[in-house]
Design a protein around this motif. Structure first.
Motif: not given
Length: 264
Positions: A188, A191, A196, A264
């Motif tokens: 978590d 992220e 990712h 990302r």
């Protein structure tokens, strides 16, 4: 458990610079070492690599050799950072590594500077972890890869418990890390930082104890704040006695978790 983790870690790495590398280089899962495992996802893929919490420079040194011999890059951009000046001295002595004294929560690089970031056994000690991950994401280019290893509780075999149980009993505590509780939510946190998760794996490595020197190396390399000399000597003595007369020595399991995450 110490309440002064920064002070403990600074003192540990001042007194025992290089000991983590000395231990991990001798850990095996078949022909694989923890360094080979953490480097495998980025080997041959990036010319600009940052080694966070580089310690004595094992990862930065191996990356430099790998890129030089495989790709013929005379001067690959591989940089290690660590907050311990003594560890960085050892990194230069052992590996001629390009290293900087810096905090992982304030990386001295511009956005998108690196193709990959590697962190071997460092995320459980870097604090605050969320800030360090945000910095790692910032200096990675879009699509860049973080590969990181941390200590794990599994996998273990039944035979491992017959060694780890008595060893822990003599130490009266297992190894601990300032960020241990946060690792349960590591996915978590990654992220949330914009990284990712593409793989979360575990591997059982072993360190073979054959004599008193091996036993001392193992115990010295563990983070054991407030460990008394009596407990330390008891653990080393027990491991040494158990290994005595065994040609194969005694295997001590060291489970490790590897997380791969893409920017990302």
């Amino acid at each position: 458990m110490t309440s002064d983790w920064p002070g403990y870690l600074d003192d540990f790495h001042l007194r025992h610079a290089g000991v983590t590398e000395d231990l991990l280089r001798r850990c095996r899962a078949g022909d694989l070492t923890p360094y080979g495992w953490v480097l495998r996802p980025v080997a041959g893929r990036g010319r600009r690599v940052l080694d966070v919490a580089c310690g004595s420079g094992a990862v930065a040194g191996e990356l430099h050799l790998e890129q030089y011999h495989r790709e013929g890059i005379a001067d690959p951009m591989i940089v290690g950072i660590d907050r311990s000046r003594r560890e960085l001295e050892v990194a230069r002595e052992r590996h001629h590594a390009q290293v900087l004294c810096a905090d992982a929560t304030r990386l001295p690089f511009t956005d998108g500077s690196f193709d990959a970031v590697v962190c071997s056994m460092g995320l459980m000690v870097v604090q605050p972890l969320a800030e360090a991950l945000a910095e790692i994401a910032r200096v990675l280019r879009p699509g860049g890869m973080l590969t990181a290893t941390v200590a794990a509780a599994v996998p273990l075999r039944a035979s491992d418990l017959r060694v780890l149980g008595p060893l822990t009993a003599r130490l009266r505590r297992p190894p601990r890390f300032p960020g241990w509780a946060e690792l349960g939510g590591l996915g978590d946190l990654l992220e949330g930082a914009g990284l990712h998760v593409v793989e979360d794996a575990r591997e059982r490595f072993v360190f073979c104890v054959r004599d008193a020197a091996d036993a001392e190396l193992l115990v010295t390399a563990l983070y054991l704040p407030e460990l008394s000399e009596e407990r330390r000597a008891a653990a080393i003595g027990w491991l040494t006695e158990r290994a005595h007369g065994r040609d194969a020595g005694v295997d001590v399991a060291i489970p490790i978790r590897r997380v791969l995450a893409m920017r990302r």
